[in-house]
Design an enzyme around this catalytic site. Structure first.
Site, PDB file in Angstrom:
ATOM      1  N   GLU A  25       0.417  -1.336  -0.123  1.00 42.55           N
ATOM      2  CA  GLU A  25      -0.222   0.347   0.152  1.00 42.55           C
ATOM      3  C   GLU A  25       0.866   1.354   0.243  1.00 42.55           C
ATOM      4  O   GLU A  25       1.463   1.593   0.495  1.00 42.55           O
ATOM      5  CB  GLU A  25      -1.041   0.746   1.004  1.00 42.55           C
TER       6      GLU A  25
ATOM      7  N   LYS B 272      -9.727   2.536  -2.946  1.00 43.01           N
ATOM      8  CA  LYS B 272     -10.515   1.729  -1.729  1.00 43.01           C
ATOM      9  C   LYS B 272     -11.185   2.267  -1.507  1.00 43.01           C
ATOM     10  O   LYS B 272     -11.585   3.691  -1.520  1.00 43.01           O
ATOM     11  CB  LYS B 272      -9.005   2.697  -0.799  1.00 43.01           C
TER      12      LYS B 272
ATOM     13  N   CYS C 166      -5.370  -2.477   2.531  1.00 47.50           N
ATOM     14  CA  CYS C 166      -5.176  -2.447   4.143  1.00 47.50           C
ATOM     15  C   CYS C 166      -6.105  -3.160   5.073  1.00 47.50           C
ATOM     16  O   CYS C 166      -7.095  -3.946   4.932  1.00 47.50           O
ATOM     17  CB  CYS C 166      -4.993  -1.197   4.032  1.00 47.50           C
TER      18      CYS C 166
END
Length: 505
Positions: free
Chosen positions: A270, A327, A382
């Protein structure tokens, strides 16, 4: 004499019901990673259930539930203080307040479970069974209420046992129900042998199913992935003096000699590229050159108009961007702050991981990336990997899960280990392999049974080349999600509540 009186008061305080509830809650955490001591969790839950079921009134039961929840959440979430020490001079003073506020707030779910258990039981025995249903119900609630935060779900304690394979059938909240039925059965075994014995059947059945499922083969694919772990310390990661060093390091790891089959895909973690997507085309070309035009998947910030996204991108030959994912589920007060611009102006409250103000924007939910010969990837950046309801897709079944993360905020704490554990649980639930690329660790290649095939431990700089494991047949949980579990928990609780009203104490 005064010392004796003081010692007596201290003894009474330490042995008081709230203190015992706090200790029981803390002990429940020992079933979670990195310990995996599920018997401790079961026994601690038994102690907690006994305290709440024996409470003289509803108010007392709620208080004991809150104290137990405070112990559990503080023990499993104490890593929340770590980001405040990345810039300790500015944010360090907030750490204890953040830990208490988070623990106290999430503990309200356990207080709610205690309330639900108490009102649905006309006596101690009935309250024990009601608690065994109410606690998983509120565990489920943590996945949805106030944007959701289902960290350290109770069902995760079974991860390294055959029972965990039952997540493919009933999901994590079905495992939570099985978990809570065991202490209730133990506490009532001497008086209700048959009923208590029947309550142990689900755990035994899932263990048997797990042993059988672990023998179910999932042939490896013919794909080899290289996972790169730069181990970039968070306090240096965005420092202009180090950004190029970390980028060059990842290039070096990308072009390192191959001992086996050449990688078909190279994965960086990430926000591995600090330059932003598209605003530094030379960086993309350098990555393509280092990979010898092998596709590279990496985390990067992407700007579109006025909006900023925490994104994943894939580049091919010549550094051409071939796929992107934004995301969808952002961390509140980490990646975005509601009314962030106002709060930043008035109180100086910005974001740790994003720009001040409103931070990142949300991408669409449930996206998959069709990567052609590399299969269909379900990206989870994440924090997204802790949400079981988000690991599947509405756009057809993925081939594998791609979890890119940066856990450097949390140092060498239990957080990266718990995060890995929850990614492994997603693999079991979906019957899919998962590839985890983490900035400071733990990076891993995970098969569809949740086993770690390859890994790079915390604080390790390097890479591994590993064959992508194959997928298992689509699981029942992947097809149905949490809905059957929700209906079952509400139905069971409704039966107990009806019985309590029909036969009041």
């Amino acid at each position: 004499m005064p010392q004796t009186a003081e010692a007596s008061r201290l003894r009474r305080t330490l042995t008081s019901a709230p203190a015992l509830a706090l200790v029981c809650g803390a002990l429940v955490s020992f079933g979670q990673a990195p310990f995996g001591l599920w018997p401790v969790t079961v026994l601690a839950l038994a102690g907690m259930f006994h305290l709440i079921a024996s409470a003289p009134n509803l108010r007392r039961a709620i208080g004991l539930g809150w104290w137990a929840g405070l112990g559990y959440i503080a023990a499993t979430h104490h890593w929340i203080v770590m980001p405040f020490f990345v810039d300790a001079a500015r944010h360090g003073w907030m750490a204890p307040f953040a830990l208490f506020a988070m623990s106290a707030g999430i503990a309200l779910f356990w207080a709610a479970a205690a309330a639900l258990g108490f009102v649905a039981g006309q006596d101690r025995t009935a309250r024990l069974w009601a608690l065994a249903i109410a606690l998983p119900l509120t565990d489920l609630g943590r996945a949805y209420v106030f944007t959701g935060f289902p960290w350290a779900p109770l069902g995760a304690i079974w991860l390294d046992t055959p029972v965990a394979q039952g997540a493919a059938l009933v999901g994590p909240y079905g495992l939570a129900l099985v978990t809570c039925l065991i202490p209730a059965a133990l506490l009532t075994l001497h008086r209700h042998l048959v009923v208590s014995g029947l309550a142990l059947v689900p755990a035994l059945a899932l263990a048997g199913f797990g042993l059988l499922r672990e023998t179910q083969p999932a042939p490896d694919t013919d794909l080899t992935f290289r996972v790169v772990q730069p181990n970039a310390a968070q306090h240096l990661k965005w420092d202009p003096d180090y950004v190029r060093d970390f980028f060059d390091l990842q290039l070096t790891l990308t072009e390192a000699p191959v001992e086996g089959p050449s990688p078909d895909l190279i994965i960086w973690p990430e926000t591995a590229v600090a330059y932003g997507l598209g605003d530094k085309a030379p960086a993309m070309k350098m990555m393509a050159a280092a990979s010898n035009d092998t596709p590279v998947m990496f985390g990067v910030q992407r700007r579109k108009g006025e909006r900023l996204y925490n994104s994943l991108a894939v580049i091919g030959a010549g550094g051409q961007v071939t796929a992107t994912y934004d995301k969808a589920r952002l961390v509140p007060f980490g990646e975005y702050t509601p009314y962030g611009a106002v709060l930043d102006d008035l109180l100086g409250i910005g974001n740790f991981a994003a720009e001040a103000g409103n931070g990142y924007s949300h991408g669409p939910r449930g996206q998959v990336l069709d990567l052609g010969p590399l299969g269909v990837a379900r990206p989870l950046i994440c924090y997204e990997a802790i949400f079981p309801q988000d690991a599947g897709s509405n756009n057809g079944r993925p081939s594998w899960i791609a979890n890119l993360t940066n856990d450097a905020w949390f140092g060498d704490s239990v957080m990266p280990r718990q995060h890995l554990a929850q990614t492994r649980l997603r693999a079991i639930e979906q019957g899919l392999p998962a590839v985890r690329a983490a900035n400071t660790g733990i990076s891993a290649m995970i098969d569809a049974h949740g086993n770690v095939r390859e890994r790079l431990d915390l604080k390790t700089r390097g890479y591994f080349d590993a064959t992508l494991p194959g997928a298992l047949p689509e699981t029942i949980y992947a097809k149905t999600g949490n809905l059957p579990g929700i209906l079952l928990l509400f139905a069971l609780y409704g039966v107990l509540l009806y019985r309590a009203r029909l036969y009041p104490h």
